[in-house]
Design a protein around this motif. Structure first.
Motif, PDB file in Angstrom:
ATOM      1  N   LYS A 302      -6.096 -31.155 -32.804  1.00 17.10           N
ATOM      2  CA  LYS A 302      -4.984 -31.758 -32.075  1.00 17.10           C
ATOM      3  C   LYS A 302      -3.919 -30.831 -32.300  1.00 17.10           C
ATOM      4  N   ARG A 303      -3.907 -30.868 -34.067  1.00 12.53           N
ATOM      5  CA  ARG A 303      -3.093 -29.829 -34.155  1.00 12.53           C
ATOM      6  C   ARG A 303      -2.536 -28.815 -33.529  1.00 12.53           C
ATOM      7  N   LEU A 304      -3.879 -28.008 -33.436  1.00 13.06           N
ATOM      8  CA  LEU A 304      -3.846 -26.378 -32.602  1.00 13.06           C
ATOM      9  C   LEU A 304      -3.008 -26.501 -30.599  1.00 13.06           C
ATOM     10  N   ARG A 305      -3.490 -27.621 -30.898  1.00  9.64           N
ATOM     11  CA  ARG A 305      -2.820 -27.332 -28.941  1.00  9.64           C
ATOM     12  C   ARG A 305      -1.435 -28.308 -28.854  1.00  9.64           C
ATOM     13  N   ASN A 306      -0.879 -28.567 -30.648  1.00  6.36           N
ATOM     14  CA  ASN A 306      -0.297 -29.628 -29.915  1.00  6.36           C
ATOM     15  C   ASN A 306       1.327 -28.341 -30.177  1.00  6.36           C
ATOM     16  N   ALA A 307       1.997 -27.886 -29.437  1.00  8.25           N
ATOM     17  CA  ALA A 307       2.438 -26.385 -29.389  1.00  8.25           C
ATOM     18  C   ALA A 307       4.235 -27.309 -30.345  1.00  8.25           C
ATOM     19  N   ASN A 308       4.173 -28.039 -29.798  1.00  5.17           N
ATOM     20  CA  ASN A 308       5.619 -28.559 -31.168  1.00  5.17           C
ATOM     21  C   ASN A 308       5.255 -29.325 -32.972  1.00  5.17           C
ATOM     22  N   TYR A 309       4.216 -28.936 -33.264  1.00  2.00           N
ATOM     23  CA  TYR A 309       3.768 -29.271 -34.248  1.00  2.00           C
ATOM     24  C   TYR A 309       4.457 -28.175 -35.583  1.00  2.00           C
TER      25      TYR A 309
END
Length: 309
Positions: A302-309
Motif C-alpha cells: 500500500k505504501r509503495l503504491r502511494n505516490a504521496n506517502y
C-alpha cells in the motif's frame, strides 16, 4: 569508389575526429561538444563519480571533477556554494554525498569569504548526523580545525530543536568513524537551554547522566533518550515493543539481539519512513514479518503504491 568515401567523407567524419574546433576529446577516445565548468559542476553533483564509467575509472572521474569544483569555487565561491546547496535540497541527486564533498572543498578554499559562506550553509547540505559526519571526515583531510569550522559544527547542534537533536543522537550514533561525542568536543557548543545542556552531557558523559534512571523525565526530547536507555535494558520483547510504540524509537535504537523478532519489526513498521522501509525489506522478510498475504505485506505494498506517502 565506396572505399574512398569510407576513408574520406567531409559530411560524415569518423568519431575519432572532431566535427570542428568546438569539440573536445572524451574518455572514450571520440569527440563531443564541450560543456562549461558550471554545467560540469551540476553534472558531478547530480551523478557523482561512484563506480566510474565504462571508459573512465572512479579515481579519474573523481579527480577531474574535484579539480573542476575547485575551479568553480575559485571563479565564484558564492555561486559554487549556492549551486551545491540548490542541488542538495532539490532532490535531483540520488545521493547527497557528492554535495557534502563539494561543500567540504568550498569550506577549505583559500578565500576567507568563500570558506565562511560555505560553513554558514552547512545545515542546509548536512541535514542529518550522517551527513555531518561525512563532512567532518572529508574536511579533516582538506584543512585544519580552525575557529570558524569549530563554530560551524557547534552551530549545527545548537540549530536543532531539542526533539530533533534527541532523535539525531539516538538514530545516528556513529558513522564514518565519527560519533557525536567527537563532534561536540570539536564544536564545543554552549547550551542555550537546560534541555540542550542535559542532551550534550548525555552524549559526552553518558555514564554520569541521570537519563538512564527508571524515572521518566517530563521533557519530550529527554523522554526519547530515556526510552532509548530503557530499550537497551529491556528484559523481553513485549517491553521493547511497548517502548517502540509509545516513544517512536527508530530501528537503530533497538538492541541487535531483538532484531530477529517479527514483533519488533511489526512495531517499527507502523511509523517507519519510506526509504527506511525499502532498505529493510529484506530484514523484515528474513524474520518472517513479510510473508505472502500477511497484513504487514499488504501495508508495505500500500505504501509503495502511494505516490504521496
Amino acid at each position: 569508389m565506396k572505399k574512398h568515401l569510407k576513408k574520406f567523407h567531409p559530411a560524415r567524419p569518423p568519431q575519432s575526429e572532431p566535427l570542428d574546433e568546438r569539440q573536445v576529446k572524451n574518455s572514450a577516445g571520440g569527440y563531443a561538444w564541450a560543456i562549461d565548468q558550471w554545467a560540469l559542476l551540476e553534472r558531478f553533483l547530480i551523478l557523482g563519480s561512484e563506480g566510474g564509467s565504462y571508459y573512465a575509472t572512479e579515481h579519474k572521474l573523481t579527480r577531474e571533477n574535484a579539480l573542476n569544483v575547485i575551479a568553480c569555487i575559485n571563479a565564484d565561491g558564492v555561486r559554487a556554494v549556492d549551486t551545491i546547496v540548490a542541488i542538495s535540497n532539490s532532490g535531483r541527486a540520488p545521493k547527497n554525498e557528492t554535495a557534502i564533498f563539494a561543500l567540504a572543498l568550498a569550506a577549505s578554499a583559500d578565500n576567507t569569504a568563500t570558506r565562511q559562506y560555505a560553513l554558514s550553509q552547512l545545515p542546509k547540505v548536512c541535514r542529518t548526523s550522517t551527513h555531518l559526519f561525512s563532512f567532518l571526515e572529508y574536511v579533516k583531510g582538506l584543512r585544519g580545525w580552525g575557529r570558524s569550522l569549530r563554530r560551524a559544527i557547534g552551530e549545527w547542534y545548537l540549530a536543532q530543536s531539542p526533539r530533533q537533536l534527541a532523535y539525531q543522537v539516538v538514530k545516528y550514533r556513529q558513522r564514518n568513524g565519527w560519533t557525536h561525542r567527537d563532534a561536540l568536543r570539536l564544536g564545543h557548543p554552549k547550551p542555550r537551554n537546560s534541555v540542550q545542556d542535559v542532551l550534550f552531557k548525555w552524549v559526552t558523559q553518558r555514564e554520569a547522566s541521570t537519563l538512564s534512571h527508571d524515572e521518566r523525565p517530563s521533557d519530550d526530547a529527554l523522554t526519547m533518550i530515556w526510552a532509548f536507555e530503557q530499550a537497551q535494558r529491556a528484559q523481553n520483547v513485549e517491553q521493547l515493543v511497548q517502548l517502540i510504540t509509545d516513544y517512536d524509537l527508530p530501528r537503530e535504537a533497538i538492541p541487535t539481539n531483538y532484531l530477529k523478532d517479527p514483533r519488533v519489526w511489526d512495531a517499527l513498521l507502523v511509523r517507519m519512513p519510506l526509504m527506511a522501509m525499502i532498505r529493510n525489506l529484506s530484514n523484515m522478510t528474513k524474520c518472517g514479518l513479510l510473508a505472502p498475504g500477511s497484513d504487514a505485506t499488504r501495508e508495505v505494498v500500500k505504501r509503495l503504491r502511494n505516490a504521496n506517502y
